[in-house]
Write an enzyme that holds these catalytic residues in place. Structure first.
Site, PDB file in Angstrom:
ATOM      1  N   GLU A   1      10.151 -12.109 -10.904  1.00 55.55           N
ATOM      2  CA  GLU A   1       8.961 -11.939 -11.846  1.00 55.55           C
ATOM      3  C   GLU A   1       8.164 -13.761 -11.863  1.00 55.55           C
TER       4      GLU A   1
ATOM      5  N   THR B   1       7.317 -12.166  -2.396  1.00 57.39           N
ATOM      6  CA  THR B   1       7.941 -13.320  -1.693  1.00 57.39           C
ATOM      7  C   THR B   1       8.537 -13.151  -0.467  1.00 57.39           C
TER       8      THR B   1
ATOM      9  N   GLY C   1      13.297  -6.012  -3.665  1.00 53.55           N
ATOM     10  CA  GLY C   1      14.037  -5.206  -4.347  1.00 53.55           C
ATOM     11  C   GLY C   1      13.546  -3.349  -3.986  1.00 53.55           C
TER      12      GLY C   1
HETATM   13  C1  LIG Z   1      19.820  -4.103 -15.392  1.00 53.00           C
HETATM   14  C2  LIG Z   1      21.368  -4.430 -16.623  1.00 53.00           C
HETATM   15  C3  LIG Z   1      21.858  -4.458 -17.190  1.00 53.00           C
HETATM   16  C4  LIG Z   1      21.351  -5.571 -18.252  1.00 53.00           C
HETATM   17  C5  LIG Z   1      19.632  -5.794 -19.093  1.00 53.00           C
HETATM   18  C6  LIG Z   1      19.400  -5.184 -19.819  1.00 53.00           C
HETATM   19  C7  LIG Z   1      18.348  -4.212 -19.983  1.00 53.00           C
HETATM   20  C8  LIG Z   1      17.750  -4.506 -18.513  1.00 53.00           C
HETATM   21  C9  LIG Z   1      17.706  -2.761 -18.767  1.00 53.00           C
HETATM   22  C10 LIG Z   1      16.179  -2.443 -17.973  1.00 53.00           C
HETATM   23  C11 LIG Z   1      15.588  -3.609 -17.397  1.00 53.00           C
HETATM   24  C12 LIG Z   1      14.784  -1.975 -16.516  1.00 53.00           C
HETATM   25  C13 LIG Z   1      13.639  -3.236 -15.725  1.00 53.00           C
HETATM   26  C14 LIG Z   1      13.183  -4.829 -16.005  1.00 53.00           C
HETATM   27  C15 LIG Z   1      11.489  -3.998 -15.379  1.00 53.00           C
HETATM   28  C16 LIG Z   1      11.228  -4.767 -14.348  1.00 53.00           C
HETATM   29  C17 LIG Z   1      12.025  -5.675 -13.842  1.00 53.00           C
HETATM   30  C18 LIG Z   1      12.335  -4.755 -12.386  1.00 53.00           C
HETATM   31  C19 LIG Z   1      12.579  -5.748 -11.319  1.00 53.00           C
HETATM   32  C20 LIG Z   1      11.940  -7.633 -10.855  1.00 53.00           C
HETATM   33  C21 LIG Z   1      11.943  -7.599  -9.602  1.00 53.00           C
HETATM   34  C22 LIG Z   1      11.152  -8.798  -9.704  1.00 53.00           C
HETATM   35  C23 LIG Z   1      10.008  -8.285  -8.760  1.00 53.00           C
HETATM   36  C24 LIG Z   1       9.180  -9.875  -8.114  1.00 53.00           C
HETATM   37  O1  LIG Z   1       9.700 -10.943  -8.706  1.00 53.00           O
HETATM   38  S1  LIG Z   1       7.530  -9.586  -8.207  1.00 53.00           S
HETATM   39  C25 LIG Z   1       7.688 -10.977  -7.043  1.00 53.00           C
HETATM   40  C26 LIG Z   1       6.928 -12.101  -8.644  1.00 53.00           C
HETATM   41  N1  LIG Z   1       6.459 -13.150  -8.540  1.00 53.00           N
HETATM   42  C27 LIG Z   1       6.356 -14.176  -9.015  1.00 53.00           C
HETATM   43  O2  LIG Z   1       5.936 -13.907 -10.109  1.00 53.00           O
HETATM   44  C28 LIG Z   1       4.904 -15.406  -8.641  1.00 53.00           C
HETATM   45  C29 LIG Z   1       4.772 -16.251  -9.574  1.00 53.00           C
HETATM   46  N2  LIG Z   1       3.369 -17.267  -9.281  1.00 53.00           N
HETATM   47  C30 LIG Z   1       2.354 -16.566  -9.784  1.00 53.00           C
HETATM   48  O3  LIG Z   1       2.541 -15.958 -10.553  1.00 53.00           O
HETATM   49  C31 LIG Z   1       1.146 -17.397  -9.009  1.00 53.00           C
HETATM   50  O4  LIG Z   1       1.704 -18.086  -7.786  1.00 53.00           O
HETATM   51  C32 LIG Z   1       0.965 -18.398 -10.280  1.00 53.00           C
HETATM   52  C33 LIG Z   1       2.006 -19.621 -10.112  1.00 53.00           C
HETATM   53  C34 LIG Z   1       0.198 -17.705 -11.556  1.00 53.00           C
HETATM   54  C35 LIG Z   1      -0.073 -19.239  -9.814  1.00 53.00           C
HETATM   55  O5  LIG Z   1      -1.193 -18.208  -9.300  1.00 53.00           O
HETATM   56  P1  LIG Z   1      -2.643 -19.342  -8.263  1.00 53.00           P
HETATM   57  O6  LIG Z   1      -3.453 -18.314  -8.165  1.00 53.00           O
HETATM   58  O7  LIG Z   1      -1.914 -20.607  -7.414  1.00 53.00           O
HETATM   59  O8  LIG Z   1      -3.297 -19.761  -9.463  1.00 53.00           O
HETATM   60  P2  LIG Z   1      -4.451 -21.122 -10.355  1.00 53.00           P
HETATM   61  O9  LIG Z   1      -2.675 -21.519 -11.002  1.00 53.00           O
HETATM   62  O10 LIG Z   1      -4.750 -21.599  -9.785  1.00 53.00           O
HETATM   63  O11 LIG Z   1      -4.625 -20.428 -11.726  1.00 53.00           O
HETATM   64  C36 LIG Z   1      -5.017 -19.627 -11.228  1.00 53.00           C
HETATM   65  C37 LIG Z   1      -6.161 -18.985 -12.452  1.00 53.00           C
HETATM   66  O12 LIG Z   1      -5.344 -17.980 -12.393  1.00 53.00           O
HETATM   67  C38 LIG Z   1      -4.865 -17.838 -13.794  1.00 53.00           C
HETATM   68  N3  LIG Z   1      -3.849 -16.746 -13.614  1.00 53.00           N
HETATM   69  C39 LIG Z   1      -2.733 -17.042 -13.338  1.00 53.00           C
HETATM   70  N4  LIG Z   1      -2.050 -15.798 -12.785  1.00 53.00           N
HETATM   71  C40 LIG Z   1      -2.601 -14.847 -13.663  1.00 53.00           C
HETATM   72  C41 LIG Z   1      -2.331 -13.706 -13.967  1.00 53.00           C
HETATM   73  N5  LIG Z   1      -1.162 -12.889 -13.609  1.00 53.00           N
HETATM   74  N6  LIG Z   1      -3.348 -12.956 -14.298  1.00 53.00           N
HETATM   75  C42 LIG Z   1      -4.392 -13.457 -15.218  1.00 53.00           C
HETATM   76  N7  LIG Z   1      -4.435 -14.275 -14.806  1.00 53.00           N
HETATM   77  C43 LIG Z   1      -3.558 -15.591 -14.111  1.00 53.00           C
HETATM   78  C44 LIG Z   1      -4.900 -18.700 -14.118  1.00 53.00           C
HETATM   79  O13 LIG Z   1      -4.205 -18.688 -15.449  1.00 53.00           O
HETATM   80  C45 LIG Z   1      -6.007 -19.868 -13.670  1.00 53.00           C
HETATM   81  O14 LIG Z   1      -6.793 -19.640 -14.365  1.00 53.00           O
HETATM   82  P3  LIG Z   1      -7.295 -20.703 -15.170  1.00 53.00           P
HETATM   83  O15 LIG Z   1      -8.290 -20.881 -13.538  1.00 53.00           O
HETATM   84  O16 LIG Z   1      -7.422 -21.837 -14.741  1.00 53.00           O
HETATM   85  O17 LIG Z   1      -9.003 -19.956 -16.205  1.00 53.00           O
HETATM   86  C1  LIG Z   2      17.301 -10.922  -8.086  1.00 54.16           C
HETATM   87  C2  LIG Z   2      15.184 -10.888  -7.400  1.00 54.16           C
HETATM   88  C3  LIG Z   2      14.863  -9.869  -7.125  1.00 54.16           C
HETATM   89  C4  LIG Z   2      13.327 -10.385  -6.390  1.00 54.16           C
HETATM   90  N1  LIG Z   2      13.194  -9.227  -6.356  1.00 54.16           N
HETATM   91  C5  LIG Z   2      11.421  -8.918  -5.891  1.00 54.16           C
HETATM   92  C6  LIG Z   2      10.511  -8.433  -5.652  1.00 54.16           C
HETATM   93  O1  LIG Z   2      10.983  -7.166  -6.031  1.00 54.16           O
HETATM   94  N2  LIG Z   2       9.526  -8.537  -4.794  1.00 54.16           N
HETATM   95  C7  LIG Z   2       8.941 -10.410  -4.514  1.00 54.16           C
HETATM   96  O2  LIG Z   2       7.850  -9.853  -4.092  1.00 54.16           O
HETATM   97  N3  LIG Z   2       9.662 -10.611  -4.903  1.00 54.16           N
HETATM   98  C8  LIG Z   2      11.633 -10.776  -5.490  1.00 54.16           C
HETATM   99  N4  LIG Z   2      11.767 -11.449  -6.155  1.00 54.16           N
HETATM  100  C9  LIG Z   2      11.127 -12.930  -5.894  1.00 54.16           C
HETATM  101  C10 LIG Z   2      10.846 -13.346  -7.315  1.00 54.16           C
HETATM  102  O3  LIG Z   2      10.071 -13.362  -7.129  1.00 54.16           O
HETATM  103  C11 LIG Z   2      10.903 -15.432  -7.068  1.00 54.16           C
HETATM  104  O4  LIG Z   2      12.212 -15.949  -6.602  1.00 54.16           O
HETATM  105  C12 LIG Z   2       9.813 -16.343  -7.294  1.00 54.16           C
HETATM  106  O5  LIG Z   2       8.543 -15.654  -7.878  1.00 54.16           O
HETATM  107  C13 LIG Z   2      10.431 -17.691  -7.543  1.00 54.16           C
HETATM  108  O6  LIG Z   2      10.407 -17.897  -6.697  1.00 54.16           O
HETATM  109  P1  LIG Z   2      11.165 -19.018  -5.793  1.00 54.16           P
HETATM  110  O7  LIG Z   2      12.104 -18.452  -5.169  1.00 54.16           O
HETATM  111  O8  LIG Z   2      10.467 -19.512  -4.385  1.00 54.16           O
HETATM  112  O9  LIG Z   2      11.042 -20.123  -6.517  1.00 54.16           O
HETATM  113  P2  LIG Z   2      10.430 -22.005  -6.272  1.00 54.16           P
HETATM  114  O10 LIG Z   2       9.314 -21.904  -6.327  1.00 54.16           O
HETATM  115  O11 LIG Z   2      11.615 -22.492  -4.628  1.00 54.16           O
HETATM  116  O12 LIG Z   2      11.473 -22.469  -6.970  1.00 54.16           O
HETATM  117  C14 LIG Z   2      12.666 -23.223  -6.550  1.00 54.16           C
HETATM  118  C15 LIG Z   2      12.261 -24.281  -8.121  1.00 54.16           C
HETATM  119  O13 LIG Z   2      10.992 -25.348  -7.697  1.00 54.16           O
HETATM  120  C16 LIG Z   2      10.845 -24.797  -8.791  1.00 54.16           C
HETATM  121  N5  LIG Z   2       9.512 -25.306  -9.020  1.00 54.16           N
HETATM  122  C17 LIG Z   2       8.819 -24.321  -8.133  1.00 54.16           C
HETATM  123  N6  LIG Z   2       7.071 -24.758  -8.072  1.00 54.16           N
HETATM  124  C18 LIG Z   2       7.046 -25.896  -9.035  1.00 54.16           C
HETATM  125  C19 LIG Z   2       5.919 -26.236  -9.959  1.00 54.16           C
HETATM  126  N7  LIG Z   2       5.080 -25.993  -8.922  1.00 54.16           N
HETATM  127  N8  LIG Z   2       6.453 -27.031 -10.202  1.00 54.16           N
HETATM  128  C20 LIG Z   2       6.982 -27.727 -10.537  1.00 54.16           C
HETATM  129  N9  LIG Z   2       8.623 -27.286 -10.525  1.00 54.16           N
HETATM  130  C21 LIG Z   2       8.600 -26.322  -9.572  1.00 54.16           C
HETATM  131  C22 LIG Z   2      11.262 -24.898  -9.882  1.00 54.16           C
HETATM  132  O14 LIG Z   2      10.867 -24.400 -11.541  1.00 54.16           O
HETATM  133  C23 LIG Z   2      12.688 -24.499  -9.353  1.00 54.16           C
HETATM  134  O15 LIG Z   2      13.760 -24.964 -10.418  1.00 54.16           O
HETATM  135  C24 LIG Z   2      13.194 -11.431  -6.370  1.00 54.16           C
HETATM  136  C25 LIG Z   2      13.375 -13.066  -6.539  1.00 54.16           C
HETATM  137  C26 LIG Z   2      15.311 -11.883  -7.795  1.00 54.16           C
HETATM  138  C27 LIG Z   2      15.969 -13.686  -7.621  1.00 54.16           C
END
Ligand SMILES: CCCCC/C=C\C/C=C\C/C=C\C/C=C\C/C=C\CCCCC(=O)SCCNC(=O)CCNC(=O)[C@H](O)C(C)(C)COP(=O)(O)OP(=O)(O)OC[C@H]1O[C@@H](n2cnc3c(N)ncnc32)[C@H](O)[C@@H]1OP(=O)(O)O
Ligand SMILES: Cc1cc2nc3c(=O)[nH]c(=O)nc-3n(C[C@H](O)[C@H](O)[C@H](O)COP(=O)(O)OP(=O)(O)OC[C@H]3O[C@@H](n4cnc5c(N)ncnc54)[C@H](O)[C@@H]3O)c2cc1C
Length: 609
Positions: free
Chosen positions: A369, A83, A122
């Protein structure tokens, strides 16, 4: 604790946990349990859940041999830096560049704008020595889109950032403790060079000559780490929901309000139908999410094995299920924790109820995520594709198999005649299938009215999200029913689980009645029979409610809640907690002489005048 103390204490706990894992030693499953009892977000989460899996999934054999032993022994600590300040959801929109320089056989990593700064990862801010960085790969002036790279960030001797790297923590987050134990960080590159062999090259390659060799496998495998984590988040939702429900159920059995007859004791609040109507569906959800989490783990293992054999057929379904269920269960759990706080009345608002901290630490699961709405839109795309292929001879499989019975499901009328019919699994399933299919087909029909499909999709986003949620709810209900069909040990346990299964399903019908009625999946008479059955199920669950939360086997220490104590000794302990507050160290507070006394005296003087 101050932020600095909290952070340092989390380092201490994490390192102690790592020591225990090695010394005892603990298996992988036991280590996961340890993570739960450690109960604080920290750098280990990202190292083990994302950095190591990203290398495993996207690295070549050579890269795995080089980096995994170091990571597995924690001689390097890694994070997952995807991100950026300007883009999180839109991964294809990332701006960081990795430009290949054939002269030096290196990639030059650069952050061309402020919005291209990595922001959120993170473990990045203060701890990680390394990261998997996602950046746009550029060779010979051509942009090949986002790829992963292993990058060393800090000097291994003194932990200082390497030249060309600016790095730090992004600041305080929601809540007091909560996620503030984690060093979510920012990172900027100023033409920072890494060797060519640090691009993760299992999926696509850059040769010594600078030639880009695209992968012959789906590029979405680059997103594999996210799929894996989304799957684990579903089981974690059950754990967090169960925790809140355990507190609210035990306290609801202790708390009494109104209903005293002739000076007798008042009514336990758990006996009020309103309390049951809010609490028992959450109890049922905790169980439902656990079962669907177990199933999702199976699905994920299955798709992983298939991918190893170059079978990509079930990847779209695995993506849709992990994305949709992550979204649905985390949204329900966040709302559920807040509902549990309200179920505990005023005392739920006290820190020592354990609920404010649980909410604050849990609620970012709706965003990290993958934002929950963005993820449901991925499910919606998958559903629209499946609907468009109906009749093409390709039978939908897995969780969309029900769509193969479209002809029947679009026409059928529910045969529910009496309240008890709502305990018939086939009738319940058909109701959920009809509703999900009809919502998906209605979206597809509306989409087809647009000349431009993407424009139509944008216009219908809200309806599409609702259709996706309906599909996900069907999955959860159906996996709960499948669970009941299997062997369940323990006398009478199956009956209890049956009650919970139907509470889960029927409360969803009640909550989304508009969907069920507008799609003609049921009639209003059948809806009132469902309500009637729901009330009866609440009555059956009531005597076992406390046992059903005791079954989660959470210790008082883990719950961290005065209200959720196993012994129910709530009131004396609330006093004890209150007396521990630093404000109670002195009878007269600090500030009295400075502010309160002069204020009061001034009033006295004016009164005398
Ligand atoms: C903790 C205290 C106690 C309380 C809680 C109690 C218990 C918890 C205890 C323990 C917890 C422990 C651990 C928890 C576990 C882990 C959590 C730890 C930390 C969390 C950290 C978080 C880290 C992050 O956030 S990392 C960043 C994450 N970012 C995202 O998720 C971004 C989201 N965006 C996307 O994924 C993509 O941009 C998209 C929205 C999917 C769009 O992608 P794009 O390439 O543009 O794709 P498009 O829409 O055009 O699709 C193309 C095509 O691809 C297919 N597609 C998309 N994604 C996937 C995929 N992942 N796999 C397979 N295929 C995929 C899509 O369907 C399209 O297909 P088609 O062409 O239509 O057939
Ligand atoms: C506690 C925490 C830990 C994290 N850890 C990591 C990490 O370890 N590594 C990492 O890489 N990232 C990490 N992230 C980032 C996280 O993965 C992103 O914040 C998350 O993927 C959401 O993306 P954004 O912040 O760009 O939200 P945005 O996309 O800006 O979302 C803002 C608003 O816009 C809306 N929106 C966005 N796109 C669309 C669309 N196409 N259609 C309709 N509505 C839309 C959403 O629903 C939301 O309401 C972390 C975030 C948090 C809060």
């Amino acid at each position: 604790m101050t932020r600095k103390e909290l952070f340092k204490n989390t380092l201490r706990k994490s390192v102690h946990a790592w020591k225990l894992i090695n010394e005892l030693p603990l298996s992988d499953d036991e280590s996961l349990m340890l993570r739960h009892f450690m109960d604080q977000p920290g750098f280990l989460d990202l190292h083990w859940r994302m950095f190591v899996p990203a290398i495993k999934g996207q690295g070549t054999e050579e890269q795995k041999q080089k980096w995994l032993p170091l990571a597995n022994k924690m001689q390097i600590i890694g994070c997952y830096a995807q991100t950026e300040l300007g883009h999180g959801s839109n991964v294809q929109g990332l701006e960081t560049t990795a430009t290949f320089d054939p002269q030096t056989d290196q990639f030059i990593l650069h952050s061309p704008t402020q919005t291209s700064s990595k922001w959120w990862p993170g473990g990045l801010g203060k701890v990680s020595t390394h990261a998997v960085i996602y950046a746009r790969l550029i060779t010979d002036g051509k942009d090949h889109g986002v790829h992963g790279f292993i990058v060393q960030l800090r000097n291994m001797d003194d932990h200082s950032p390497l030249p060309g790297i600016t790095i730090g923590d992004i600041g305080v987050k929601f809540g007091n403790g909560a996620y503030n134990s984690m060093d979510n960080g920012f990172l900027m590159f100023d033409k920072f060079c890494i060797p060519r062999d640090q691009m993760l090259m299992r999926l696509s390659k850059v040769t010594r000559e600078g030639k880009y060799v695209p992968s012959d496998v789906p590029r979405q495998l680059m997103y594999g780490t996210m799929v894996s984590v989304r799957q684990t988040i579903v089981s974690n939702a059950s754990i967090a929901m169960a925790r809140a429900v355990c507190i609210a159920t035990r306290y609801s059995a202790v708390r009494r309000q109104f209903g005293s007859q002739n000076g007798g004791i008042e009514t336990q609040v758990i006996d009020y139908k309103t309390q049951q109507n809010r609490l028992f569906p959450l109890l049922a959800s905790a169980y439902a999410f656990r079962f669907v989490g177990e199933w999702l783990k199976w699905l994920y293992t299955d798709v992983t094995q298939r991918l190893e054999a170059s079978d990509f057929a079930t990847l779209p379904e695995a993506h849709a299920c992990t994305a949709g269920l992550k979204s649905m269960t985390t949204s329900a759990t966040s709302d559920g924790i807040e509902e549990c706080r309200k179920l505990c009345g005023g005392h739920g608002y006290l820190w020592c109820s354990g609920l404010p901290e649980l909410f604050a630490v849990y609620v970012p699961a709706c965003t990290y995520e993958g934002d929950n709405v963005v993820l449901q839109l991925q499910v919606a795309r998958f559903l629209m594709k499946t609907v468009s292929q109906l009749g093409s001879g390709k039978a939908p499989a897995g969780t969309t198999a029900y769509m193969g019975r479209a002809k029947h499901l679009l026409q059928c009328r529910s045969s529910i005649r009496k309240a008890e019919d709502w305990l018939n699994p086939a009738m319940v399933l058909e109701t959920f299938e009809a509703r999900a299919l009809r919502m998906a087909v209605s979206c597809a029909n509306n989409l087809s009215k647009f000349e431009n499909q993407e424009q139509g999709f944008s216009e219908l986003l809200a309806d599409l999200v609702e259709a996706a949620i309906a599909h996900c709810q069907l999955i959860v209900v159906s996996k709960f029913i499948v669970k009941l069909e299997g062997e369940i040990k323990g006398k009478g346990v199956k009956n209890q689980l049956k009650n919970l299964c139907y509470i889960y399903a029927l409360h969803l019908i009640h909550k989304h009645l508009g969907d069920f009625l507008s799609t003609n999946s049921i009639t209003s008479e059948q809806a009132s029979l469902a309500n009637h059955q729901l009330r009866s199920l609440y009555t059956q669950v009531r005597p076992n409610a406390v046992a059903l939360v005791d079954a989660f086997d959470y210790t008082d220490h883990y719950l961290g809640s005065v209200l959720g104590r196993y012994d129910g000794n709530v009131y004396p302990k609330l006093f004890e907690e209150a007396l521990k507050d630093p404000l109670n160290d002195t009878v007269v507070p600090d500030g009295y002489h400075e502010y309160i006394r002069p204020l009061i005296k001034q009033h006295l003087r004016s009164a005398r005048l």
